[in-house]
Motif scaffolding. Structure first.
Motif, PDB file in Angstrom:
ATOM      1  N   UNK A  60       0.839  -1.203   0.000  1.00 25.00           N
ATOM      2  CA  UNK A  60       0.000   0.000   0.000  1.00 25.00           C
ATOM      3  C   UNK A  60       0.869   1.247   0.000  1.00 25.00           C
ATOM      4  N   UNK A  61       0.440   2.255  -0.753  1.00 28.37           N
ATOM      5  CA  UNK A  61       1.066   3.579  -0.711  1.00 28.37           C
ATOM      6  C   UNK A  61      -0.043   4.619  -0.635  1.00 28.37           C
ATOM      7  N   UNK A  62       0.040   5.513   0.339  1.00 26.28           N
ATOM      8  CA  UNK A  62      -1.022   6.482   0.607  1.00 26.28           C
ATOM      9  C   UNK A  62      -0.517   7.894   0.305  1.00 26.28           C
ATOM     10  N   UNK A  63      -1.344   8.680  -0.388  1.00 25.15           N
ATOM     11  CA  UNK A  63      -0.985  10.065  -0.652  1.00 25.15           C
ATOM     12  C   UNK A  63      -1.949  10.723  -1.610  1.00 25.15           C
ATOM     13  N   UNK A  64      -2.129  12.025  -1.456  1.00 21.95           N
ATOM     14  CA  UNK A  64      -2.984  12.814  -2.327  1.00 21.95           C
ATOM     15  C   UNK A  64      -2.160  13.271  -3.528  1.00 21.95           C
ATOM     16  N   UNK A  65      -2.399  12.665  -4.679  1.00 21.32           N
ATOM     17  CA  UNK A  65      -1.580  12.942  -5.856  1.00 21.32           C
ATOM     18  C   UNK A  65      -1.911  14.269  -6.516  1.00 21.32           C
ATOM     19  N   UNK A  66      -2.881  14.991  -5.981  1.00 18.06           N
ATOM     20  CA  UNK A  66      -3.151  16.345  -6.463  1.00 18.06           C
ATOM     21  C   UNK A  66      -2.151  17.341  -5.891  1.00 18.06           C
ATOM     22  N   UNK A  67      -1.239  16.854  -5.031  1.00 17.43           N
ATOM     23  CA  UNK A  67      -0.227  17.714  -4.432  1.00 17.43           C
ATOM     24  C   UNK A  67       1.152  17.081  -4.598  1.00 17.43           C
ATOM     25  N   UNK A  68       2.174  17.905  -4.674  1.00 12.65           N
ATOM     26  CA  UNK A  68       3.537  17.390  -4.732  1.00 12.65           C
ATOM     27  C   UNK A  68       3.903  16.655  -3.449  1.00 12.65           C
ATOM     28  N   UNK A  69       3.407  17.145  -2.317  1.00 12.25           N
ATOM     29  CA  UNK A  69       3.688  16.499  -1.037  1.00 12.25           C
ATOM     30  C   UNK A  69       3.124  15.078  -1.021  1.00 12.25           C
ATOM     31  N   UNK A  70       1.891  14.934  -1.498  1.00 16.55           N
ATOM     32  CA  UNK A  70       1.274  13.609  -1.549  1.00 16.55           C
ATOM     33  C   UNK A  70       1.995  12.681  -2.504  1.00 16.55           C
ATOM     34  N   UNK A  71       2.406  13.206  -3.655  1.00 13.33           N
ATOM     35  CA  UNK A  71       3.154  12.393  -4.618  1.00 13.33           C
ATOM     36  C   UNK A  71       4.483  11.949  -4.035  1.00 13.33           C
ATOM     37  N   UNK A  72       5.145  12.839  -3.296  1.00 15.98           N
ATOM     38  CA  UNK A  72       6.400  12.473  -2.642  1.00 15.98           C
ATOM     39  C   UNK A  72       6.176  11.391  -1.592  1.00 15.98           C
ATOM     40  N   UNK A  73       5.034  11.461  -0.903  1.00 16.37           N
ATOM     41  CA  UNK A  73       4.733  10.453   0.113  1.00 16.37           C
ATOM     42  C   UNK A  73       4.555   9.080  -0.523  1.00 16.37           C
ATOM     43  N   UNK A 119       1.099  13.377 -14.291  1.00 12.62           N
ATOM     44  CA  UNK A 119       2.406  13.978 -14.539  1.00 12.62           C
ATOM     45  C   UNK A 119       3.326  13.749 -13.343  1.00 12.62           C
ATOM     46  N   UNK A 120       2.805  13.913 -12.147  1.00 11.20           N
ATOM     47  CA  UNK A 120       3.630  13.722 -10.943  1.00 11.20           C
ATOM     48  C   UNK A 120       4.168  12.293 -10.859  1.00 11.20           C
ATOM     49  N   UNK A 121       3.334  11.320 -11.162  1.00  8.78           N
ATOM     50  CA  UNK A 121       3.787   9.932 -11.111  1.00  8.78           C
ATOM     51  C   UNK A 121       4.767   9.614 -12.235  1.00  8.78           C
ATOM     52  N   UNK A 122       4.505  10.142 -13.409  1.00  8.18           N
ATOM     53  CA  UNK A 122       5.428   9.933 -14.534  1.00  8.18           C
ATOM     54  C   UNK A 122       6.803  10.496 -14.200  1.00  8.18           C
ATOM     55  N   UNK A 123       6.828  11.685 -13.651  1.00  4.36           N
ATOM     56  CA  UNK A 123       8.115  12.312 -13.333  1.00  4.36           C
ATOM     57  C   UNK A 123       8.892  11.527 -12.288  1.00  4.36           C
ATOM     58  N   UNK A 124       8.194  10.871 -11.388  1.00  2.45           N
ATOM     59  CA  UNK A 124       8.873  10.148 -10.309  1.00  2.45           C
ATOM     60  C   UNK A 124       9.271   8.723 -10.692  1.00  2.45           C
ATOM     61  N   UNK A 168       2.270  12.055 -26.446  1.00  2.00           N
ATOM     62  CA  UNK A 168       3.491  12.838 -26.318  1.00  2.00           C
ATOM     63  C   UNK A 168       4.577  12.056 -25.580  1.00  2.00           C
ATOM     64  N   UNK A 169       4.178  11.367 -24.505  1.00  2.00           N
ATOM     65  CA  UNK A 169       5.142  10.597 -23.734  1.00  2.00           C
ATOM     66  C   UNK A 169       5.734   9.462 -24.566  1.00  2.00           C
ATOM     67  N   UNK A 170       4.919   8.857 -25.420  1.00  2.00           N
ATOM     68  CA  UNK A 170       5.429   7.794 -26.290  1.00  2.00           C
ATOM     69  C   UNK A 170       6.555   8.314 -27.172  1.00  2.00           C
ATOM     70  N   UNK A 171       6.394   9.531 -27.722  1.00  2.00           N
ATOM     71  CA  UNK A 171       7.456  10.122 -28.541  1.00  2.00           C
ATOM     72  C   UNK A 171       8.704  10.395 -27.698  1.00  2.00           C
ATOM     73  N   UNK A 172       8.494  10.871 -26.491  1.00  2.94           N
ATOM     74  CA  UNK A 172       9.620  11.151 -25.596  1.00  2.94           C
ATOM     75  C   UNK A 172      10.411   9.883 -25.284  1.00  2.94           C
ATOM     76  N   UNK A 173       9.688   8.748 -25.211  1.00  2.00           N
ATOM     77  CA  UNK A 173      10.308   7.491 -24.795  1.00  2.00           C
ATOM     78  C   UNK A 173      10.690   6.595 -25.970  1.00  2.00           C
ATOM     79  N   UNK A 174      10.721   7.129 -27.158  1.00  2.00           N
ATOM     80  CA  UNK A 174      10.979   6.293 -28.340  1.00  2.00           C
ATOM     81  C   UNK A 174      12.292   5.525 -28.193  1.00  2.00           C
ATOM     82  N   UNK A 175      12.230   4.260 -28.629  1.00  2.00           N
ATOM     83  CA  UNK A 175      13.394   3.366 -28.632  1.00  2.00           C
ATOM     84  C   UNK A 175      13.996   3.139 -27.253  1.00  2.00           C
ATOM     85  N   UNK A 176      13.199   3.365 -26.201  1.00  2.00           N
ATOM     86  CA  UNK A 176      13.710   3.196 -24.832  1.00  2.00           C
ATOM     87  C   UNK A 176      13.323   1.863 -24.211  1.00  2.00           C
TER      88      UNK A 176
END
Length: 264
Positions: A60-73, A119-124, A168-176
């Motif tokens: 389990x992972x708990x956090x409010x992903x509408x905030x950076x603090x929650x995403x960090x948690x 976006x927050x989860x993708x970045x992390x 857009x993310x698919x293009x960013x991740x091409x050949x990865x």
């Protein structure tokens, strides 16, 4: 079908109930170790315990992903576990919202949750996937992103953004070795949806037994060629395929799973 998910780690956002919980259960049944996410620890833990009781692996992972603090948690709770599969399922909606009842602030709030959380989860977690040379990123959106109605305009717009984000993310991740796709869902027959439609049936003349109510409600609210509402398992099975090595040639796509929904 064996999808080859043994040894993979999957994070499913918004999986403490509804479609997200079903996706977590199916991924775990296919051999993935699943992280159940939510804001309510009790509900998320209940889902994880049920998965473990069925022989799967879940934490389990708990956090409010509408905030950076929650995403960090959430990231902190996951720690060094390598996330191979990210399912951005978290989303909110308001079926009663209209153009006249939604302010600019309402639009920004729903965008922050429905798009910003992804976006927050993708970045992390996606940098790790890229570094390991394998990963799957899946956005859960709605057919309303392509076929918007007059109601819920802000919700429809966020789903169009989710589909665009996936491409857009698919293009960013091409050949990865990391792919990015979206599933545009039609109706989802969760328990609250069935209860809502059953409650609306008498005033709308939709009938008394569930098959009749479902058929008439679909015709009135979201007509499609199959003539019924999609079951959570049907969506979860599609997500499991996209999460698997079998989908390696599929990226940048938005797959409409909507029974052949058409614009009314």
């Amino acid at each position: 079908m064996k999808l080859g998910l043994e040894g993979k780690h999957a994070l499913v956002t918004g999986s403490s109930n509804g479609l997200g919980a079903e996706i977590a259960r199916v991924l775990a049944a296919e051999g993935a170790a699943v992280i159940v996410h939510g804001r309510d620890a009790r509900r998320a833990t209940d889902v994880a315990v049920a998965i473990r009781d069925d022989g799967g692996a879940a934490s389990v992972a708990i956090g409010d992903l509408a905030t950076d603090v929650g995403a960090d948690a959430v990231a902190a709770a996951i720690g060094d576990t390598p996330i191979d599969i990210l399912v951005n399922n978290l989303g909110i909606y308001d079926p009663e919202a209209t153009w006249s009842s939604t302010s600019a602030g309402d639009w920004l709030d729903i965008y922050n949750t429905n798009v910003g959380s992804s976006v927050r989860m993708i970045q992390r977690f996606v940098p790790g996937m890229r570094g390991r040379g394998w990963g799957r990123v899946i956005q859960i959106s709605s057919v309303l992103g392509q076929l918007p109605a007059a109601s819920q305009p802000h919700y429809a717009a966020t789903n169009a953004a989710r589909n665009n984000l996936a491409a857009s993310l698919a293009h960013e991740l091409k050949a990865s070795g990391v792919t990015s796709n979206a599933v545009a869902a039609g109706g989802i027959l969760t328990t609250p949806v069935r209860e809502l439609l059953t409650g609306l049936a008498p005033a709308n003349g939709w009938g008394e037994d569930w098959p009749e109510i479902e058929r008439n409600a679909v015709a009135a609210l979201g007509p499609n060629d199959v003539g019924r509402i999609g079951r959570p398992r049907e969506y979860a099975d599609l997500v499991a395929f996209l999460a698997s090595p079998l989908s390696g040639y599929l990226t940048g796509a938005t797959l409409r799973a909507d029974g052949g929904w058409y614009d009314h």
